[in-house]
Design a protein around this motif. Structure first.
Motif, PDB file in Angstrom:
ATOM      1  N   THR A  33      27.297  73.472   2.364  1.00 42.62           N
ATOM      2  CA  THR A  33      27.302  74.765   1.674  1.00 42.62           C
ATOM      3  C   THR A  33      25.934  75.052   1.059  1.00 42.62           C
ATOM      4  OG1 THR A  33      29.656  74.506   1.160  1.00 42.62           O
ATOM      5  CG2 THR A  33      28.422  76.127  -0.123  1.00 42.62           C
ATOM      6  N   GLY A  34      25.351  74.014   0.435  1.00 42.53           N
ATOM      7  CA  GLY A  34      24.023  74.179  -0.147  1.00 42.53           C
ATOM      8  C   GLY A  34      22.978  74.514   0.895  1.00 42.53           C
ATOM      9  N   VAL A  35      22.995  73.792   2.014  1.00 42.15           N
ATOM     10  CA  VAL A  35      22.028  74.048   3.085  1.00 42.15           C
ATOM     11  C   VAL A  35      22.245  75.434   3.682  1.00 42.15           C
ATOM     12  CG1 VAL A  35      21.322  73.362   5.408  1.00 42.15           C
ATOM     13  CG2 VAL A  35      21.656  71.627   3.643  1.00 42.15           C
ATOM     14  N   GLY A  36      23.530  75.809   3.886  1.00 37.22           N
ATOM     15  CA  GLY A  36      23.831  77.110   4.476  1.00 37.22           C
ATOM     16  C   GLY A  36      23.240  78.252   3.679  1.00 37.22           C
ATOM     17  N   TYR A  37      23.302  78.139   2.358  1.00 36.45           N
ATOM     18  CA  TYR A  37      22.725  79.200   1.526  1.00 36.45           C
ATOM     19  C   TYR A  37      21.213  79.031   1.361  1.00 36.45           C
ATOM     20  CZ  TYR A  37      21.829  82.514  -2.163  1.00 36.45           C
ATOM     21  OH  TYR A  37      21.316  83.562  -2.882  1.00 36.45           O
ATOM     22  N   ALA A  38      20.747  77.793   1.178  1.00 32.64           N
ATOM     23  CA  ALA A  38      19.317  77.560   0.941  1.00 32.64           C
ATOM     24  C   ALA A  38      18.462  77.934   2.151  1.00 32.64           C
ATOM     25  CB  ALA A  38      19.083  76.092   0.571  1.00 32.64           C
ATOM     26  N   LEU A  39      19.045  77.911   3.351  1.00 33.98           N
ATOM     27  CA  LEU A  39      18.308  78.324   4.541  1.00 33.98           C
ATOM     28  C   LEU A  39      17.935  79.800   4.482  1.00 33.98           C
ATOM     29  CD1 LEU A  39      20.283  76.608   7.458  1.00 33.98           C
ATOM     30  CD2 LEU A  39      17.907  76.153   6.821  1.00 33.98           C
TER      31      LEU A  39
ATOM     32  N   GLY B 239      18.378  85.115  14.048  1.00 39.28           N
ATOM     33  CA  GLY B 239      18.540  83.688  14.303  1.00 39.28           C
ATOM     34  C   GLY B 239      18.767  82.894  13.032  1.00 39.28           C
ATOM     35  N   LEU B 240      18.043  83.252  11.971  1.00 36.28           N
ATOM     36  CA  LEU B 240      18.187  82.554  10.686  1.00 36.28           C
ATOM     37  C   LEU B 240      19.601  82.697  10.141  1.00 36.28           C
ATOM     38  CD1 LEU B 240      17.049  81.111   8.159  1.00 36.28           C
ATOM     39  CD2 LEU B 240      16.303  83.353   7.336  1.00 36.28           C
ATOM     40  N   PHE B 241      20.119  83.935  10.114  1.00 40.11           N
ATOM     41  CA  PHE B 241      21.451  84.165   9.571  1.00 40.11           C
ATOM     42  C   PHE B 241      22.527  83.535  10.455  1.00 40.11           C
ATOM     43  CE2 PHE B 241      19.743  88.294   7.481  1.00 40.11           C
ATOM     44  CZ  PHE B 241      19.151  87.540   6.483  1.00 40.11           C
ATOM     45  N   ALA B 242      22.287  83.501  11.758  1.00 39.53           N
ATOM     46  CA  ALA B 242      23.256  82.881  12.664  1.00 39.53           C
ATOM     47  C   ALA B 242      23.367  81.385  12.399  1.00 39.53           C
ATOM     48  CB  ALA B 242      22.851  83.138  14.118  1.00 39.53           C
ATOM     49  N   VAL B 243      22.237  80.732  12.141  1.00 35.95           N
ATOM     50  CA  VAL B 243      22.272  79.299  11.833  1.00 35.95           C
ATOM     51  C   VAL B 243      23.003  79.052  10.522  1.00 35.95           C
ATOM     52  CG1 VAL B 243      20.844  77.293  11.260  1.00 35.95           C
ATOM     53  CG2 VAL B 243      20.190  78.773  13.168  1.00 35.95           C
ATOM     54  N   SER B 244      22.759  79.887   9.524  1.00 34.57           N
ATOM     55  CA  SER B 244      23.468  79.746   8.248  1.00 34.57           C
ATOM     56  C   SER B 244      24.970  79.900   8.442  1.00 34.57           C
ATOM     57  CB  SER B 244      22.968  80.791   7.240  1.00 34.57           C
ATOM     58  OG  SER B 244      21.683  80.460   6.768  1.00 34.57           O
ATOM     59  N   ALA B 245      25.364  80.870   9.260  1.00 31.57           N
ATOM     60  CA  ALA B 245      26.788  81.060   9.542  1.00 31.57           C
ATOM     61  C   ALA B 245      27.378  79.824  10.218  1.00 31.57           C
ATOM     62  CB  ALA B 245      26.981  82.296  10.429  1.00 31.57           C
ATOM     63  N   ALA B 246      26.628  79.228  11.126  1.00 27.18           N
ATOM     64  CA  ALA B 246      27.108  78.033  11.826  1.00 27.18           C
ATOM     65  C   ALA B 246      27.281  76.867  10.857  1.00 27.18           C
ATOM     66  CB  ALA B 246      26.132  77.662  12.942  1.00 27.18           C
TER      67      ALA B 246
END
Length: 397
Positions: free
Chosen positions: A26-32, A174-181
């Protein structure tokens, strides 16, 4: 007729490792992607400064309201795991929609709906951890909660640099897609490895008499807003202070911030271990006292090496106040971990909203004054913490 147990069988502490994974993901998903949201609104959506400020302010306020309502709702029902799933799915869906939408008003709708629901993920995760530790009979709650908070620090050490690389290579889509993943992976971990714990245990008569919005809870919340705002203003002003006031380089500023972040990780775990032996409130108060020393030193620094040396004190402040803060609030309302965890996270959100105006004031008065503001807020915060001494319960008549 068989009698159903009011609480499920006590789980062992084995789910805590998957919970650490959920926290890190969760932290990585948002911090990205989170640090680049303002840039996205300006570059891709073509929003002006006022529109960007309004977007961030409205979304933060709605998120606070939603997470508070969810926190109150969660303590009386056996739905905490389900809420973690819903919040995780909402976070992933929000990033997917951010990846494909470019209309300001549609994005604002996303921010005040699914993104607001995603804001419940972190406080519900802290509440789940507290409930899990209580059910398993663990006496290491402060250390475990500090460990959970440490994963967030780790996420923020690596998340933004990795996000910058993803942005350069794949753009905002691409950035938001990785966060979603990443959020999707967190949901899978919750579904596969985390059990539903049931409702919070009924409070003891003494705890029940103390429930409600008590004086010490209000004072503690105000104190944490001030102490965390002091930290946020100081951190935000640091690159400008180092380069503009001390004549350092951006590399020097990066080293200062990186040093503090690196020191936080072992210190948070160390304070968590200390909290198993010493009074939690005393340790939090000690963090507030060290803040007075840190900001006093920062007011008189004349070189970047002095600022770097002072980061030892700053890391102590962050580890004691933010690292132990979640356990401190949960102890103030032991029968309502969802409410207490949400209240703690909302103090940080409130302090973050105050940073912009204070930084603007420091820009006019000189960036060194940011640390004068930090000293003033720390003095007031420490005074409120001292006044927030828990009252002894009055015996029932």
């Amino acid at each position: 007729m068989p009698v159903l147990s009011e609480t499920p069988a006590q789980p062992r502490s084995r789910p805590f490792l998957p919970l650490l994974s959920v926290s890190l993901l969760t932290g990585v998903g948002y911090a990205l992607a989170g640090p680049f949201l303002s840039l996205f609104l300006i570059k891709e959506v073509k929003a002006g400064p006022v529109a960007v400020g309004a977007f961030l302010l409205v979304s933060a306020l709605v998120s606070m309201v939603v997470s508070t309502l969810v926190g109150r709702f969660s303590d009386s029902r056996a739905i905490r795991r389900a809420l973690l799933v819903v919040a995780g799915v909402s976070g992933g869906l929000a990033w997917v929609l951010f990846a494909v939408l470019r209309d300001y008003w549609l994005l604002l709708v996303v921010a005040v709906t699914v993104w607001a629901m995603a804001s419940a993920q972190i406080p519900q995760m802290y509440a789940y951890a507290r409930q899990l530790l209580e059910r398993s009979g663990s006496a290491r709650a402060p250390l475990a909660m500090s460990g959970l908070r440490t994963t967030m620090s780790i996420a923020w050490v690596g998340g933004p640099p990795l996000g910058a690389l993803l942005l350069a290579g794949g753009g905002f889509t691409g950035l938001f897609a990785v966060s979603a993943a990443v959020y999707a992976v967190a949901v899978v971990v919750i579904l596969v490895w985390l059990p539903e714990l049931g409702p919070s245990a009924p409070p003891s008569p003494e705890v029940a008499r103390q429930s409600g919005l008590r004086r010490e809870v209000v004072l503690a919340a105000a104190a944490f807003v001030l102490l965390q705002c002091a930290t946020s203003v100081g951190v935000t002003a640091m690159p400008l202070f180092v380069t503009e006031s001390l004549g350092g380089t951006t590399r020097d500023a990066g080293l200062v911030l990186g040093l503090c972040a690196a020191l936080e990780i072992p210190l948070m775990l160390g304070f968590g271990a200390l909290a198993m032996r010493y009074n939690l409130r005393v340790l939090v108060l000690s963090g507030g006292a060290v803040a007075l020393a840190y900001y006093s030193i920062m007011l008189f620094t004349q070189a970047t090496w002095q600022v770097m040396a002072a980061q030892v004190l700053h890391a102590v402040v962050i580890s004691a106040v933010m690292g132990l803060g979640i356990s401190y609030f949960q102890d103030l309302a032991p029968d309502r971990p969802g409410y207490a965890s949400t209240l703690f996270t909302n103090t940080y959100k409130t302090s973050a909203m105050l940073v912009g105006p204070l930084l603007g004031l420091a820009q006019h008065l000189g960036y060194r004054t940011a640390y004068g503001m930090g000293l003033t807020m720390s003095v007031l915060g420490l005074a409120l913490l001292l006044a927030a001494r828990p009252q002894s319960a009055t015996p029932a008549a």
